[in-house]
Design an enzyme around this catalytic site. Structure first.
Site, PDB file in Angstrom:
ATOM      1  N   ASP A  60       0.813  -1.229   0.000  1.00 45.17           N
ATOM      2  CA  ASP A  60       0.000   0.000   0.000  1.00 45.17           C
ATOM      3  C   ASP A  60       0.843   1.274   0.000  1.00 45.17           C
ATOM      4  O   ASP A  60       0.325   2.355   0.278  1.00 45.17           O
ATOM      5  CB  ASP A  60      -0.915  -0.009   1.235  1.00 45.17           C
ATOM      6  N   ASP A  66      -1.022   8.661   4.086  1.00 46.03           N
ATOM      7  CA  ASP A  66      -1.336   8.110   5.407  1.00 46.03           C
ATOM      8  C   ASP A  66      -0.161   8.110   6.378  1.00 46.03           C
ATOM      9  O   ASP A  66      -0.370   8.017   7.587  1.00 46.03           O
ATOM     10  CB  ASP A  66      -1.863   6.671   5.258  1.00 46.03           C
ATOM     11  N   ARG A  85       1.406  -1.577   7.212  1.00 47.45           N
ATOM     12  CA  ARG A  85       1.812  -0.299   6.641  1.00 47.45           C
ATOM     13  C   ARG A  85       2.851   0.434   7.492  1.00 47.45           C
ATOM     14  O   ARG A  85       3.360   1.475   7.079  1.00 47.45           O
ATOM     15  CB  ARG A  85       0.565   0.584   6.431  1.00 47.45           C
ATOM     16  N   ARG A 131      -8.217   2.931  12.131  1.00 46.65           N
ATOM     17  CA  ARG A 131      -6.775   3.128  11.907  1.00 46.65           C
ATOM     18  C   ARG A 131      -6.160   4.214  12.801  1.00 46.65           C
ATOM     19  O   ARG A 131      -4.940   4.336  12.872  1.00 46.65           O
ATOM     20  CB  ARG A 131      -6.532   3.510  10.450  1.00 46.65           C
ATOM     21  N   HIS A 161     -11.416   6.071   6.320  1.00 47.77           N
ATOM     22  CA  HIS A 161     -10.703   7.237   6.830  1.00 47.77           C
ATOM     23  C   HIS A 161     -11.650   8.441   6.828  1.00 47.77           C
ATOM     24  O   HIS A 161     -12.608   8.475   6.046  1.00 47.77           O
ATOM     25  CB  HIS A 161      -9.500   7.581   5.927  1.00 47.77           C
ATOM     26  N   LEU A 242      -8.510  -0.598  -4.213  1.00 47.73           N
ATOM     27  CA  LEU A 242      -7.770  -0.779  -2.952  1.00 47.73           C
ATOM     28  C   LEU A 242      -8.227   0.218  -1.892  1.00 47.73           C
ATOM     29  O   LEU A 242      -7.484   0.521  -0.946  1.00 47.73           O
ATOM     30  CB  LEU A 242      -6.265  -0.610  -3.203  1.00 47.73           C
ATOM     31  N   CYS A 248      -5.100  10.305  -1.116  1.00 50.36           N
ATOM     32  CA  CYS A 248      -4.117   9.361  -0.532  1.00 50.36           C
ATOM     33  C   CYS A 248      -2.846   9.225  -1.351  1.00 50.36           C
ATOM     34  O   CYS A 248      -1.830   8.789  -0.827  1.00 50.36           O
ATOM     35  CB  CYS A 248      -4.679   7.956  -0.399  1.00 50.36           C
TER      36      CYS A 248
HETATM   37  C1  CIR Z   1      -5.312   0.862   3.008  1.00 42.94           C
HETATM   38  O1  CIR Z   1      -6.306   0.183   3.297  1.00 42.94           O
HETATM   39  O2  CIR Z   1      -4.532   1.290   3.858  1.00 42.94           O
HETATM   40  C2  CIR Z   1      -5.045   1.156   1.548  1.00 42.94           C
HETATM   41  N1  CIR Z   1      -5.424   0.043   0.755  1.00 42.94           N
HETATM   42  C3  CIR Z   1      -5.797   2.379   1.114  1.00 42.94           C
HETATM   43  C4  CIR Z   1      -5.377   3.609   1.832  1.00 42.94           C
HETATM   44  C5  CIR Z   1      -6.187   4.770   1.461  1.00 42.94           C
HETATM   45  N2  CIR Z   1      -5.725   5.932   2.090  1.00 42.94           N
HETATM   46  C6  CIR Z   1      -6.493   6.963   2.403  1.00 42.94           C
HETATM   47  O3  CIR Z   1      -7.707   6.902   2.279  1.00 42.94           O
HETATM   48  N3  CIR Z   1      -5.910   8.036   2.919  1.00 42.94           N
END
Ligand code: CIR
Length: 253
Positions: A60, A66, A85, A131, A161, A242, A248
């Site tokens: 990711d 993030d 992550r 998260r 998020h 994803l 992001c």
């Molecule tokens: C995750 O689940 O962490 C990644 N597949 C997607 C992250 C998306 N980030 C965001 O919305 N800021």
């Protein structure tokens, strides 16, 4: 105004990225083409873009937003709630330290992913999600206050998020979706409610007067244009698979 952005090329391992979208596997080549156009859009908005290489160890890792919060006054490395992550953080640190001499960090007891943080001028709304926890948000607010900024926690229960359902477009305009449509913390804004069939467009990005909008959401696009913004559509289908939105894919500062 923003002058710079940092992005990271998607890795082939993105096919095993975290997702609850049930939209199938991303097509890697198409994802790279879409990422390329995303970079072009950032440049069209006047940003100088630092392009970091793909890291296969972290599926990711293209979702750079993030792992750090970059503000006018300081940079803060996060401590992602998603275990897979956490290793991305040290990699982004290398890129950020070129621009921010003193870097703050969330320590191990707290979890924060900056997709949960929405900046409105010098105030930062921090969503409490799966998260990002209270301890992480508390640390974040402490750091922001130290730098003469402010932060507040936002209760939420449905979205991945905070910015999955919320985007601040400056001039008091806020895109909202789902639980954010009627959230008590945001009643002072001019809310533009995004319909359920276009929920993905609730994550759009204001950059220097232009709003980047994911491609394929005509009602949202029209509503944003009606507010007087210039818009630029960006195809995002492979990142949507994803759970990744427009914001992001970059750190903007
Ligand atoms: C995750 O689940 O962490 C990644 N597949 C997607 C992250 C998306 N980030 C965001 O919305 N800021």
């Amino acid at each position: 105004m923003f002058t710079r952005a940092i992005v990271r090329k998607p890795c082939l391992a993105m096919l095993s990225g975290l997702t609850e979208a049930n939209m199938g596997l991303p097509d890697y080549n198409l994802a790279c083409a879409q990422h390329h156009d995303y970079i072009r859009a950032l440049k069209e908005c006047g940003l100088q873009v630092t392009e970091l290489p793909a890291i296969e160890d972290y599926p990711d890792s293209c979702f750079v937003e993030d792992v750090a919060l970059l503000t006018r006054k300081c940079a803060i490395l996060t401590h992602p709630g998603a275990l897979s992550r956490r290793g991305e953080v040290s990699h982004i640190e290398d890129a950020i330290k070129l621009f921010y001499p003193n870097i703050e960090r969330i320590n191990l007891t707290g979890h924060v992913e900056a997709g949960d943080i929405m900046m409105v001028d010098d105030h930062f709304y921090i969503g409490l999600s799966a998260r990002t926890n209270v301890e992480g948000a508390t640390q974040m607010i402490r750091i922001l206050v130290k730098h003469n900024l402010s932060g507040s926690m936002v209760e939420m229960s449905e979205l991945l998020h905070l910015k999955t359902g919320l985007s601040y477009l400056e001039k008091n305009n806020l895109l909202t979706f789902g639980e954010m449509n009627t959230h008590p913390d945001f009643t002072q804004f001019n809310a533009i409610k995004i319909d359920k069939d276009e929920d993905y467009a609730a994550n759009s990005v204001w950059i220097n007067g232009t709003v980047l909008v994911p491609k394929g959401f005509p009602k949202a696009l029209h509503a944003i244009q009606q507010l007087g913004y210039k818009t630029r559509e960006v195809a995002m289908s492979e990142f949507q698979k994803l759970d990744g939105g427009l914001s992001c894919l970059s750190l903007r500062f």
